[in-house]
Motif scaffolding. Sequence first.
Motif, PDB file in Angstrom:
ATOM      1  N   CYS A 157      35.141 -18.668  51.369  1.00  0.00           N
ATOM      2  CA  CYS A 157      35.144 -17.535  50.424  1.00  0.00           C
ATOM      3  C   CYS A 157      35.309 -16.190  51.121  1.00  0.00           C
ATOM      4  O   CYS A 157      34.815 -15.166  50.651  1.00  0.00           O
ATOM      5  N   GLY A 158      36.006 -16.194  52.245  1.00  0.00           N
ATOM      6  CA  GLY A 158      36.312 -14.952  52.934  1.00  0.00           C
ATOM      7  C   GLY A 158      35.217 -14.437  53.843  1.00  0.00           C
ATOM      8  O   GLY A 158      35.379 -13.390  54.464  1.00  0.00           O
ATOM      9  N   GLU A 159      34.094 -15.153  53.933  1.00  0.00           N
ATOM     10  CA  GLU A 159      32.974 -14.701  54.753  1.00  0.00           C
ATOM     11  C   GLU A 159      32.691 -15.695  55.875  1.00  0.00           C
ATOM     12  O   GLU A 159      32.443 -16.872  55.614  1.00  0.00           O
ATOM     13  N   SER A 160      32.738 -15.210  57.105  1.00  0.00           N
ATOM     14  CA  SER A 160      32.405 -16.041  58.259  1.00  0.00           C
ATOM     15  C   SER A 160      31.435 -15.290  59.165  1.00  0.00           C
ATOM     16  O   SER A 160      31.327 -14.061  59.091  1.00  0.00           O
ATOM     17  N   ALA A 161      30.738 -16.030  59.996  1.00  0.00           N
ATOM     18  CA  ALA A 161      29.754 -15.418  60.891  1.00  0.00           C
ATOM     19  C   ALA A 161      30.415 -14.662  62.026  1.00  0.00           C
ATOM     20  O   ALA A 161      29.755 -13.866  62.709  1.00  0.00           O
ATOM     21  N   ALA A 162      31.684 -14.880  62.234  1.00  0.00           N
ATOM     22  CA  ALA A 162      32.412 -14.217  63.311  1.00  0.00           C
ATOM     23  C   ALA A 162      33.813 -13.886  62.815  1.00  0.00           C
ATOM     24  O   ALA A 162      34.325 -14.529  61.896  1.00  0.00           O
ATOM     25  N   PRO A 163      34.456 -12.858  63.408  1.00  0.00           N
ATOM     26  CA  PRO A 163      33.981 -12.034  64.525  1.00  0.00           C
ATOM     27  C   PRO A 163      32.935 -11.027  64.075  1.00  0.00           C
ATOM     28  O   PRO A 163      33.027 -10.466  62.983  1.00  0.00           O
ATOM     29  N   GLY A 206      36.852 -15.890  58.021  1.00  0.00           N
ATOM     30  CA  GLY A 206      36.893 -15.266  56.708  1.00  0.00           C
ATOM     31  C   GLY A 206      37.769 -14.023  56.687  1.00  0.00           C
ATOM     32  O   GLY A 206      37.598 -13.117  57.505  1.00  0.00           O
ATOM     33  N   HIS A 207      38.695 -13.989  55.733  1.00  0.00           N
ATOM     34  CA  HIS A 207      39.560 -12.819  55.586  1.00  0.00           C
ATOM     35  C   HIS A 207      38.740 -11.565  55.293  1.00  0.00           C
ATOM     36  O   HIS A 207      39.027 -10.472  55.812  1.00  0.00           O
ATOM     37  N   MET A 238      41.990 -19.895  57.696  1.00  0.00           N
ATOM     38  CA  MET A 238      41.432 -18.667  57.133  1.00  0.00           C
ATOM     39  C   MET A 238      41.051 -18.890  55.675  1.00  0.00           C
ATOM     40  O   MET A 238      41.774 -19.551  54.935  1.00  0.00           O
ATOM     41  N   SER A 239      39.920 -18.326  55.297  1.00  0.00           N
ATOM     42  CA  SER A 239      39.483 -18.397  53.895  1.00  0.00           C
ATOM     43  C   SER A 239      39.553 -17.011  53.264  1.00  0.00           C
ATOM     44  O   SER A 239      39.439 -15.995  53.942  1.00  0.00           O
ATOM     45  N   THR A 240      39.724 -16.999  51.946  1.00  0.00           N
ATOM     46  CA  THR A 240      39.653 -15.750  51.193  1.00  0.00           C
ATOM     47  C   THR A 240      38.682 -15.896  50.033  1.00  0.00           C
ATOM     48  O   THR A 240      38.499 -16.993  49.488  1.00  0.00           O
ATOM     49  N   GLY A 241      38.086 -14.770  49.671  1.00  0.00           N
ATOM     50  CA  GLY A 241      37.243 -14.693  48.483  1.00  0.00           C
ATOM     51  C   GLY A 241      37.775 -13.565  47.628  1.00  0.00           C
ATOM     52  O   GLY A 241      37.347 -12.417  47.741  1.00  0.00           O
ATOM     53  N   LEU A 242      38.753 -13.870  46.797  1.00  0.00           N
ATOM     54  CA  LEU A 242      39.541 -12.826  46.135  1.00  0.00           C
ATOM     55  C   LEU A 242      38.892 -12.239  44.886  1.00  0.00           C
ATOM     56  O   LEU A 242      39.535 -11.492  44.149  1.00  0.00           O
ATOM     57  N   ILE A 243      37.602 -12.553  44.677  1.00  0.00           N
ATOM     58  CA  ILE A 243      36.844 -11.811  43.666  1.00  0.00           C
ATOM     59  C   ILE A 243      35.757 -10.963  44.332  1.00  0.00           C
ATOM     60  O   ILE A 243      34.941 -10.349  43.644  1.00  0.00           O
ATOM     61  N   LEU A 294      44.932 -24.017  57.897  1.00  0.00           N
ATOM     62  CA  LEU A 294      45.043 -24.019  56.439  1.00  0.00           C
ATOM     63  C   LEU A 294      44.578 -22.696  55.851  1.00  0.00           C
ATOM     64  O   LEU A 294      43.830 -21.935  56.473  1.00  0.00           O
ATOM     65  N   TYR A 295      45.031 -22.451  54.627  1.00  0.00           N
ATOM     66  CA  TYR A 295      44.623 -21.285  53.850  1.00  0.00           C
ATOM     67  C   TYR A 295      43.719 -21.787  52.736  1.00  0.00           C
ATOM     68  O   TYR A 295      44.167 -22.483  51.825  1.00  0.00           O
ATOM     69  N   SER A 296      42.423 -21.461  52.831  1.00  0.00           N
ATOM     70  CA  SER A 296      41.441 -21.917  51.853  1.00  0.00           C
ATOM     71  C   SER A 296      41.028 -20.731  51.001  1.00  0.00           C
ATOM     72  O   SER A 296      40.618 -19.695  51.528  1.00  0.00           O
ATOM     73  N   SER A 297      41.132 -20.858  49.673  1.00  0.00           N
ATOM     74  CA  SER A 297      40.954 -19.676  48.841  1.00  0.00           C
ATOM     75  C   SER A 297      40.042 -19.870  47.638  1.00  0.00           C
ATOM     76  O   SER A 297      40.234 -20.772  46.833  1.00  0.00           O
ATOM     77  N   HIS A 298      39.045 -18.977  47.554  1.00  0.00           N
ATOM     78  CA  HIS A 298      38.402 -18.695  46.277  1.00  0.00           C
ATOM     79  C   HIS A 298      39.381 -17.765  45.583  1.00  0.00           C
ATOM     80  O   HIS A 298      39.475 -16.584  45.912  1.00  0.00           O
TER      81      HIS A 298
END
Length: 522
Positions: free
Chosen positions: A89-95, A143-144, A182-187, A212-216
């Motif tokens: 969902c666009g959130e990662s612990a790093a960077p 996370g994007h 990479m993930s995105t959380g587009l809301i 891969l592109y993983s997307s909310h």
Amino acid sequence: MFDMIIRGGRVIDGTGTPAFKADVGIKDGKIAAIGDLTEASGRSIDAAGFVVAPGFIDMHSHSDIALLANPRAESKIRQGVTTEVIGNCGESAAPLTPRVLADFKKESDLNKLQVELDWLSMGEYLAKLEKQGVALNVVPLIGHGTIRAAVMGYENRRPTLLELQAMKDLIVQAMQEGAYGMSTGLIYAPSYYADTEELIELSQVVAQYGGLYSSHIRGEGDRLLEAVNEAITIGKESGAAVQLSHHKAVGKANWGKVKHSLELIDQARASGFDVTADQYPYIAASNGLSASLPPWMHEGSKDELLKRLIDPQVRSRLRQEMALREGYWEDTKISYCPGHPEYEGLSLQTIAELRSADPYTTTFDLLYEENADVRVVRFGMSEEDVCTVMQHPMIMVGSDASALAPYGVLCQGKPHPRSYGTFPRVLGKYAREEQVISMEEAVRKMTSLPAQKLGLRDRGKLQTGMWADITIFNPETVRDKAAYLDPHQYPCGIEYVLVNGKSVIVQSEHTGELPGKTLLRN
């Protein structure tokens, strides 16, 4: 001679093929033999009457910080989960750049976890996780939202060429250090400030590494089909495989749309494009209460958000702009509200009545009083849609939740029961009781299907040479116990869980072993 022999169980090997009776021999952390091992010696587990399956892969998890707070991964490993995909969902612990670190330190709920934020890169974070030890395996995404915040903060605009390159450089570093995509959380801010073109350019970098592109996606209600098409377009234009997160249709007016969104997936796959999705088996979602605010409210910093919340003119504008579906206030229930724990489990409508205020005022006041750190459970999906999505062959299982525990720092509030019950719920309610899918198909969705998507060639199946990530469950009793008002409950029927050949759950109890690995993308 084996290190361990699982005897007399009914093997569901993860491929979707019918179950068969066999023994499983384990040596040096891997599956060494499957068949009749009556004459073989070694420590043994009596699996008579139980199903022996590959360890489950949680395709959509948010345990990035939780695993550092409690490496036992209690609520996940006790579901049979042996691998979690984090950074969604666009959130990662790093960077963890200085700008992101400053934002992290403002999060009151993060501070309560008592985790020392002493890493910078993805590689350093993963090294910290493995050095500390963890009960299950971890697959990281970048996370994007995290990288956009690192480069641009929470500004609602397109990046400059230099900023775009800086984001690309962060992705390159993360991919080289083992991220799977990479993930995105587009809301959520700041991901929803990105346009399709930006996401295509960044995903091109991911694709160069086979990620891969993983997307909310940008909408899971009125705009569901447009949002699915956007995700597919990003994948096609960039060359990255697509994973649609927690696929669903929210709001009664949108029930049934999943039939059309699944058709979009089928059409893309028929043209040779790799797009798949995951789901959790509930009719309620969960996120922050602040997600109900329009994008412009989140521009800048949290301090600016809080100032806007108490501005009468801003409140008047919000009342006009907040597009809330019918029944929203009653369907939205507080799950975490540290300053007002008495509100946890209550709807916004009920809380408004208790405070003698309207729901808008109640929402704005609560967010301000709680430093915008309020989490909610939102009902809005249909049971029929849940079953329709589950029956699609390319749908995996993902909890969309962190690893929690009914004790210590991870026992806060009334979180969505999916943290404790996702996988046993699929097995017990949907496979055994309602027969929406077969037990073999349920296991496939939890094991070989996500492993194939991630490129985990030595996990996800019960075959010789594979790592011995194994879940042993009672098919007659397996079920979830976690409830919306009483969520901190472990499931029933998960009898044994092995990670890399080591016993973490024995007779439904945690051994304290931490044999998990950070699985770096090859």
